[in-house]
Design an enzyme around this catalytic site. Sequence first.
Site, PDB file in Angstrom:
ATOM      1  N   TYR A  78       0.765  -1.254   0.000  1.00 29.15           N
ATOM      2  CA  TYR A  78       0.000   0.000   0.000  1.00 29.15           C
ATOM      3  C   TYR A  78       0.798   1.308   0.000  1.00 29.15           C
ATOM      4  O   TYR A  78       0.298   2.314  -0.507  1.00 29.15           O
ATOM      5  CB  TYR A  78      -0.993   0.011   1.179  1.00 29.15           C
ATOM      6  N   ASP A 128      -5.386  -4.022   3.663  1.00 24.61           N
ATOM      7  CA  ASP A 128      -4.289  -3.131   3.254  1.00 24.61           C
ATOM      8  C   ASP A 128      -4.087  -3.162   1.735  1.00 24.61           C
ATOM      9  O   ASP A 128      -3.673  -2.173   1.134  1.00 24.61           O
ATOM     10  CB  ASP A 128      -2.966  -3.563   3.903  1.00 24.61           C
ATOM     11  N   HIS A 172      -9.783  -6.478   9.694  1.00 26.60           N
ATOM     12  CA  HIS A 172      -8.597  -5.904   9.068  1.00 26.60           C
ATOM     13  C   HIS A 172      -7.926  -6.909   8.129  1.00 26.60           C
ATOM     14  O   HIS A 172      -7.531  -6.562   7.018  1.00 26.60           O
ATOM     15  CB  HIS A 172      -7.612  -5.416  10.125  1.00 26.60           C
ATOM     16  N   LYS A 173      -7.787  -8.136   8.592  1.00 26.64           N
ATOM     17  CA  LYS A 173      -7.259  -9.222   7.766  1.00 26.64           C
ATOM     18  C   LYS A 173      -7.916 -10.519   8.229  1.00 26.64           C
ATOM     19  O   LYS A 173      -8.357 -10.624   9.379  1.00 26.64           O
ATOM     20  CB  LYS A 173      -5.728  -9.383   7.948  1.00 26.64           C
ATOM     21  N   TYR A 176      -6.566 -11.769  11.351  1.00 23.96           N
ATOM     22  CA  TYR A 176      -6.905 -10.994  12.549  1.00 23.96           C
ATOM     23  C   TYR A 176      -8.426 -11.016  12.755  1.00 23.96           C
ATOM     24  O   TYR A 176      -9.109 -10.012  12.548  1.00 23.96           O
ATOM     25  CB  TYR A 176      -6.412  -9.548  12.419  1.00 23.96           C
ATOM     26  N   ASP A 183      -6.543   1.824  10.646  1.00 25.27           N
ATOM     27  CA  ASP A 183      -5.784   1.815   9.393  1.00 25.27           C
ATOM     28  C   ASP A 183      -6.655   1.345   8.217  1.00 25.27           C
ATOM     29  O   ASP A 183      -6.543   1.832   7.091  1.00 25.27           O
ATOM     30  CB  ASP A 183      -4.585   0.855   9.461  1.00 25.27           C
ATOM     31  N   ARG A 257      -0.325   7.490  13.974  1.00 31.06           N
ATOM     32  CA  ARG A 257      -0.559   7.202  12.551  1.00 31.06           C
ATOM     33  C   ARG A 257      -1.893   6.495  12.322  1.00 31.06           C
ATOM     34  O   ARG A 257      -2.516   6.697  11.273  1.00 31.06           O
ATOM     35  CB  ARG A 257       0.589   6.398  11.940  1.00 31.06           C
ATOM     36  N   GLY A 260      -4.136   9.115  12.012  1.00 31.11           N
ATOM     37  CA  GLY A 260      -3.834   9.790  10.743  1.00 31.11           C
ATOM     38  C   GLY A 260      -4.491   9.097   9.567  1.00 31.11           C
ATOM     39  O   GLY A 260      -5.095   9.742   8.701  1.00 31.11           O
ATOM     40  N   TRP A 261      -4.399   7.766   9.541  1.00 29.89           N
ATOM     41  CA  TRP A 261      -5.053   6.999   8.478  1.00 29.89           C
ATOM     42  C   TRP A 261      -6.550   7.291   8.461  1.00 29.89           C
ATOM     43  O   TRP A 261      -7.142   7.478   7.394  1.00 29.89           O
ATOM     44  CB  TRP A 261      -4.864   5.495   8.689  1.00 29.89           C
TER      45      TRP A 261
END
Length: 417
Positions: A78, A128, A172-173, A176, A183, A257, A260-261
Site C-alpha cells: 500500500y 491493506d 482488518h485481515k 486478525y 488503518d 498514525r 492519521g489513516w
Amino acid sequence: MKFINHRIKILALAAFYAGIGLTSAQSANQNKTEATTTQSGKIVPADLNWSERMLLSEMHRFPESWMLDFSKSPKWTYPSAIVLDGAEQLYTKTGKKEYYNYISDFGEKLVTEDGTILTYELEKYNIDLLNSGNVLLYLYEKEKKEKYLKALQTLRLQIDGQPRTKEGSFWHKKIYPYQVWLDGLYMGMPFYAHYTKDFSKGKDAAKAYDDVVFQFDSVQKNLLDKKTGLLYHAWDESRQQAWADKETGLSPNFWGRAMGWYGMAMVDVLDYLPQNHPGRSRLISYIKSFADAIIKVQDKQNGLWYQVLDKAEEKGNYTEASASAMFVYMMIKSVNKGYLPQSYKKYAQKGYNGIIKNLITVDENGVVNLNKCCAVAGLGGKPYRDGSYEYYVNEKIRSNDAKGTGPFILASIEFEK
C-alpha cells in the site's frame, strides 16, 4: 573524410545511447536526474514547491515506483499508492510527463497482461491490499487497458468476500479475526467509494455507498473515546486478543498514525461520495470532532504530534513525521473543501511549518528528506505486539518512509492551491 568520420562518431554515439538510455524506467529516471543536475547544479532544484521537491526526491531515491517504501522487488503493497496519489495531482497540475511515467510504471510492473496482480493473494483478505487499487483506477481512466480492469474486478471481489464483524465492519485481515483497525478505513474505503463511482449504477451503487458510510459509523461507535475525542488503534469484537480490554475490546493506546489513516480516509472518501448522500453530513461532523481532538494534543511549541498522542511528556515519546503530515493534510484539505471553517487553517499551518522546520532536511544536492517516521506498528502477530506505550515508542524509526512522504506531498499540494 573529416565529415564522414564526424558522422560515424555521431551514429556510434546515437547507437550507444539508444542501447543504454532507454532500457528501463530506472535508466530513464537517471537520465532525467543527470539533466536536472547539469542545468541547476542540483538533483532537486530549490526553487520548486515542496510538493515537487519531495516527489522528485522520492523518484531519485526510488527510481522505479514499486521501490517506494524500500521494497527490494516488485510487491503489491500500500505505501506506494500514497506517493503516487500526489504524483497524479502534480501531473495534472504541471503536465510533466516524468510524473505520469512514474505512476504508469507501477501498473506495468505489478499487473501482468492477463490482469494478474504480482504477489497479491485474494484469499488472505488483507484490507491493506486494496489501497493500491487507487493507482489502477487512475491508470484505467487514462489508458483503458483491459488488464487494469481485470485487476480492479479482482480487488472488488475481495470487498464482497472480506470477513466482517457481527454488525458489518470489515475485519482488518483474515488472520486478525473480529478485529477492526483504524488503518483499514484508509486502506479500503476510498478505493471502495472510487470504484463504486466509476463502475456501479443504481441500487448497487446506493448499497455500496451506504456500506462505505456504515464503516465510519461503526468506528465512531466502537473505537471513539468520548472523553478525549481520540480514537483507539483497534477494537476486537471477540475480546480474545491479549491487547484487547476484556470489557470494551479496545486496544490500550492512541497511536498517531492510526488516527492519521482515519482522518485521511474521511476526507478522501468525500471525493467520491455523492453530494446528496445522507451520510456526507455525518462524515463531515466526524471530521470536525476529529480535528478538535487532535488540536488538543498538538504540541504548542513546534506544532507537531506525538507517536502516542496523549502522552507527550512520557519517556521515549517523540514527534512523529507520518502522523503529523497526515493530520496537516486532513485539516488543510478539509478547510479547502469547506468541511472545516477557515479558523482551522492556523493549526494546519502551524503543523506544516513544524514539519519543515523540525523534520525536513535537505542534502547538498537538493534531495529532500523527511525524518522521524515510525517504520511500522500493528497489533498481535509474531512476535506479539501488545499495543502498550512501550511497544509503540520502541518500534523502528527511519527517514523517507512513504507513509510520511506521501502525506507530506499531499499536504503541500493543498497548501499550494
